[in-house]
Design an enzyme around this catalytic site. Structure first.
Site, PDB file in Angstrom:
ATOM      1  N   ASN A 124     -39.762  -7.628 -25.950  1.00  0.00           N
ATOM      2  CA  ASN A 124     -38.586  -7.036 -25.640  1.00  0.00           C
ATOM      3  C   ASN A 124     -37.573  -7.220 -27.034  1.00  0.00           C
ATOM      4  O   ASN A 124     -37.704  -8.340 -27.669  1.00  0.00           O
ATOM      5  CB  ASN A 124     -37.994  -7.444 -24.589  1.00  0.00           C
ATOM      6  CG  ASN A 124     -37.931  -9.066 -24.561  1.00  0.00           C
ATOM      7  OD1 ASN A 124     -38.766  -9.925 -24.278  1.00  0.00           O
ATOM      8  ND2 ASN A 124     -36.749  -9.671 -24.952  1.00  0.00           N
ATOM      9  N   MET A 130     -39.291 -19.832 -26.319  1.00  0.00           N
ATOM     10  CA  MET A 130     -38.865 -20.935 -25.519  1.00  0.00           C
ATOM     11  C   MET A 130     -40.147 -22.003 -25.702  1.00  0.00           C
ATOM     12  O   MET A 130     -40.395 -22.717 -24.922  1.00  0.00           O
ATOM     13  CB  MET A 130     -38.708 -20.623 -24.182  1.00  0.00           C
ATOM     14  CG  MET A 130     -37.660 -19.671 -23.815  1.00  0.00           C
ATOM     15  SD  MET A 130     -37.480 -19.420 -22.005  1.00  0.00           S
ATOM     16  CE  MET A 130     -36.424 -17.868 -22.211  1.00  0.00           C
ATOM     17  N   SER A 131     -40.832 -21.813 -26.878  1.00  0.00           N
ATOM     18  CA  SER A 131     -41.945 -22.439 -26.910  1.00  0.00           C
ATOM     19  C   SER A 131     -42.365 -22.641 -28.646  1.00  0.00           C
ATOM     20  O   SER A 131     -41.109 -22.527 -29.272  1.00  0.00           O
ATOM     21  CB  SER A 131     -43.117 -21.987 -26.422  1.00  0.00           C
ATOM     22  OG  SER A 131     -43.493 -20.857 -27.031  1.00  0.00           O
ATOM     23  N   SER A 150     -47.914 -15.753 -23.270  1.00  0.00           N
ATOM     24  CA  SER A 150     -47.884 -14.881 -22.142  1.00  0.00           C
ATOM     25  C   SER A 150     -48.828 -13.678 -22.714  1.00  0.00           C
ATOM     26  O   SER A 150     -48.507 -13.200 -23.927  1.00  0.00           O
ATOM     27  CB  SER A 150     -46.250 -14.416 -21.927  1.00  0.00           C
ATOM     28  OG  SER A 150     -45.535 -15.536 -21.430  1.00  0.00           O
ATOM     29  N   HIS A 185     -49.319 -18.650 -15.273  1.00  0.00           N
ATOM     30  CA  HIS A 185     -49.828 -19.729 -16.287  1.00  0.00           C
ATOM     31  C   HIS A 185     -50.896 -20.489 -15.787  1.00  0.00           C
ATOM     32  O   HIS A 185     -50.967 -21.224 -15.048  1.00  0.00           O
ATOM     33  CB  HIS A 185     -49.058 -20.603 -17.065  1.00  0.00           C
ATOM     34  CG  HIS A 185     -48.096 -19.748 -18.184  1.00  0.00           C
ATOM     35  ND1 HIS A 185     -47.714 -20.483 -19.222  1.00  0.00           N
ATOM     36  CD2 HIS A 185     -46.946 -18.908 -17.553  1.00  0.00           C
ATOM     37  CE1 HIS A 185     -46.918 -19.479 -19.806  1.00  0.00           C
ATOM     38  NE2 HIS A 185     -46.467 -18.659 -18.965  1.00  0.00           N
ATOM     39  N   TYR A 239     -38.603 -26.436 -20.508  1.00  0.00           N
ATOM     40  CA  TYR A 239     -37.568 -25.713 -19.508  1.00  0.00           C
ATOM     41  C   TYR A 239     -38.148 -26.445 -18.125  1.00  0.00           C
ATOM     42  O   TYR A 239     -37.414 -26.322 -17.362  1.00  0.00           O
ATOM     43  CB  TYR A 239     -37.275 -24.469 -19.727  1.00  0.00           C
ATOM     44  CG  TYR A 239     -38.501 -23.763 -19.465  1.00  0.00           C
ATOM     45  CD1 TYR A 239     -39.088 -23.253 -18.231  1.00  0.00           C
ATOM     46  CD2 TYR A 239     -38.818 -22.882 -20.647  1.00  0.00           C
ATOM     47  CE1 TYR A 239     -40.150 -22.566 -18.343  1.00  0.00           C
ATOM     48  CE2 TYR A 239     -39.821 -22.066 -20.375  1.00  0.00           C
ATOM     49  CZ  TYR A 239     -40.489 -21.780 -19.266  1.00  0.00           C
ATOM     50  OH  TYR A 239     -41.435 -20.813 -19.300  1.00  0.00           O
ATOM     51  N   GLU A 240     -39.482 -26.712 -18.150  1.00  0.00           N
ATOM     52  CA  GLU A 240     -40.189 -27.105 -16.997  1.00  0.00           C
ATOM     53  C   GLU A 240     -39.618 -28.466 -16.444  1.00  0.00           C
ATOM     54  O   GLU A 240     -39.607 -28.971 -15.282  1.00  0.00           O
ATOM     55  CB  GLU A 240     -41.673 -27.020 -16.713  1.00  0.00           C
ATOM     56  CG  GLU A 240     -42.033 -25.576 -17.037  1.00  0.00           C
ATOM     57  CD  GLU A 240     -43.622 -25.459 -16.994  1.00  0.00           C
ATOM     58  OE1 GLU A 240     -44.330 -25.684 -16.104  1.00  0.00           O
ATOM     59  OE2 GLU A 240     -44.076 -25.086 -18.252  1.00  0.00           O
ATOM     60  N   HIS A 250     -43.836 -25.974 -20.723  1.00  0.00           N
ATOM     61  CA  HIS A 250     -42.563 -25.914 -21.675  1.00  0.00           C
ATOM     62  C   HIS A 250     -41.551 -26.665 -21.133  1.00  0.00           C
ATOM     63  O   HIS A 250     -41.616 -27.287 -20.069  1.00  0.00           O
ATOM     64  CB  HIS A 250     -41.891 -24.380 -21.240  1.00  0.00           C
ATOM     65  CG  HIS A 250     -42.949 -23.230 -21.527  1.00  0.00           C
ATOM     66  ND1 HIS A 250     -44.061 -22.667 -20.397  1.00  0.00           N
ATOM     67  CD2 HIS A 250     -42.930 -22.391 -22.638  1.00  0.00           C
ATOM     68  CE1 HIS A 250     -44.588 -21.842 -21.190  1.00  0.00           C
ATOM     69  NE2 HIS A 250     -43.975 -21.307 -22.285  1.00  0.00           N
ATOM     70  N   ALA A 281     -44.766 -15.304 -26.438  1.00  0.00           N
ATOM     71  CA  ALA A 281     -44.032 -13.960 -26.223  1.00  0.00           C
ATOM     72  C   ALA A 281     -42.528 -14.355 -26.657  1.00  0.00           C
ATOM     73  O   ALA A 281     -42.199 -15.647 -26.686  1.00  0.00           O
ATOM     74  CB  ALA A 281     -43.916 -13.486 -24.584  1.00  0.00           C
ATOM     75  N   HIS A 312     -38.413 -11.328 -16.467  1.00  0.00           N
ATOM     76  CA  HIS A 312     -39.861 -11.915 -16.698  1.00  0.00           C
ATOM     77  C   HIS A 312     -41.007 -10.915 -16.552  1.00  0.00           C
ATOM     78  O   HIS A 312     -42.110 -10.759 -17.278  1.00  0.00           O
ATOM     79  CB  HIS A 312     -40.069 -13.195 -15.707  1.00  0.00           C
ATOM     80  CG  HIS A 312     -41.452 -14.029 -16.254  1.00  0.00           C
ATOM     81  ND1 HIS A 312     -41.599 -14.344 -17.355  1.00  0.00           N
ATOM     82  CD2 HIS A 312     -42.470 -14.348 -15.322  1.00  0.00           C
ATOM     83  CE1 HIS A 312     -42.809 -15.206 -17.222  1.00  0.00           C
ATOM     84  NE2 HIS A 312     -43.369 -14.781 -16.013  1.00  0.00           N
TER      85      HIS A 312
HETATM   86  N1  HPA Z   1     -35.914 -14.715 -25.279  1.00  0.00           N
HETATM   87  C1  HPA Z   1     -36.685 -15.898 -25.094  1.00  0.00           C
HETATM   88  N2  HPA Z   1     -37.923 -15.916 -24.777  1.00  0.00           N
HETATM   89  C2  HPA Z   1     -38.575 -14.558 -24.719  1.00  0.00           C
HETATM   90  C3  HPA Z   1     -37.957 -13.628 -24.747  1.00  0.00           C
HETATM   91  C4  HPA Z   1     -36.489 -13.460 -25.105  1.00  0.00           C
HETATM   92  O1  HPA Z   1     -36.074 -12.398 -25.157  1.00  0.00           O
HETATM   93  N3  HPA Z   1     -38.962 -12.416 -24.550  1.00  0.00           N
HETATM   94  C5  HPA Z   1     -40.043 -13.321 -24.142  1.00  0.00           C
HETATM   95  N4  HPA Z   1     -39.792 -14.572 -24.256  1.00  0.00           N
END
Ligand code: HPA
Length: 279
Positions: free
Chosen positions: A236, A212-213, A31, A62, A86-87, A84, A114, A248
């Site tokens: 974050n 998540m990757s 991202s 994406h 999760y998809e 990903h 990210a 997001h």
């Molecule tokens: N958690 C999981 N994946 C993320 C986060 C998070 O806080 N921020 C960006 N991708």
């Protein structure tokens, strides 16, 4: 033939029918780095849709294509968009692009993502070089009959992230006066962001950032003998550490903000790999 290998070879043949470009570095854009392609001297592009059997992302924002070209003198393939777990894809599909890029010629896999920050002192916009990972919350991409053509059954994972590449990243960051944290990345499946309790667990386990990757791709790459490098953009602080709920949109905005610095670093690192890839 093993169906996972068969699918991979089909994709490879489909790619090769369209380009004979031979990358040395494979760059996966997370991202916020989606438009990094602008920094590449582009030779060719290939839409994921045009590769037979290739997993195509469903995440908004994406893009889905390979970009082939040069950064400095280094031939690269860049993934603009990744899929990903999760998809809903099988984990072997999630790592198919990694394997494909190795077959195309890539010796180094440069993963970006990210992530939520856990380490003390991090803030939104921090960059973290990944020095280690925890990948036991998602299935191993190596489950199933071993693909002997790619690597061994029980590959060593004691040093997934290449020490020499880590030195290059540190040097590049210092030269560019970019603050760089270092730490362990933990992959959860998502797609929901973590609960504060899960973040507390991640911290207890030794994670400095959560996302998540990446970790599954790193395992598949290491299995094939690639040298792996990873940088997280901390968009974050993870849930429970920051007071406000996650979104997001916030993640994307934070990634966009740090993108210029991130891109500078990625470019410099790849230029510096010229000395260690085959010519
Ligand atoms: N958690 C999981 N994946 C993320 C986060 C998070 O806080 N921020 C960006 N991708």
């Amino acid at each position: 033939m093993n169906p996972v290998y068969e699918k991979l070879m089909k994709c490879y043949e489909s790619c090769r029918a369209k380009t004979d470009f031979k990358p040395r570095v494979a760059l996966v854009l997370g991202s916020g780095l989606g438009d990094y392609a602008e920094s590449i001297r582009v030779v060719d592009t290939l839409d994921y849709h045009d590769i037979e059997g290739f997993p195509v992302s469903t995440v908004p924002g994406h893009k889905g294509r390979f970009i082939f070209g040069y950064i400095g003198e280094v031939p690269v393939v860049c993934m603009q968009g990744r899929v990903h777990y999760y998809e809903g894809y099988d984990i072997t599909d999630v790592v198919l692009p990694t394997r494909l890029m190795k077959l195309m010629g890539a010796e180094i896999l440069f993963l970006t993502n990210a992530a939520g920050g856990i380490q003390l002192g991090m803030k939104s916009g921090s960059l973290m070089m990944i020095t280690g990972q925890i990948a036991c919350f998602v299935p191993s991409p190596l489950i199933g009959p071993n693909l002997d053509e790619l690597g061994e059954r029980f590959p060593d994972m004691s040093q997934i992230y290449d020490p020499e590449l880590q030195r290059i990243v540190r040097k590049a960051a210092a030269e560019l006066s970019i603050d760089l944290c270092e730490g362990t990345y933990l992959q959860l499946s998502g797609p929901q962001y973590e609960t504060p309790q899960e973040v507390a667990m991640c911290r207890t386990l030794g994670a400095d950032a959560v996302g998540m990757s990446t970790a599954c791709e790193a395992v598949a790459a290491k299995h094939m003998g690639m040298r792996v490098l990873g940088i997280s953009c901390v968009t974050n602080m993870a849930a429970g550490i920051q007071a406000v709920p996650l979104s997001h949109k916030e993640v994307q905005e934070a990634a966009d903000k740090v993108a210029p610095q991130f891109k500078e670093l990625v470019t410099e690192v790849i230029k510096k790999t010229a000395g260690i890839v085959s010519v």
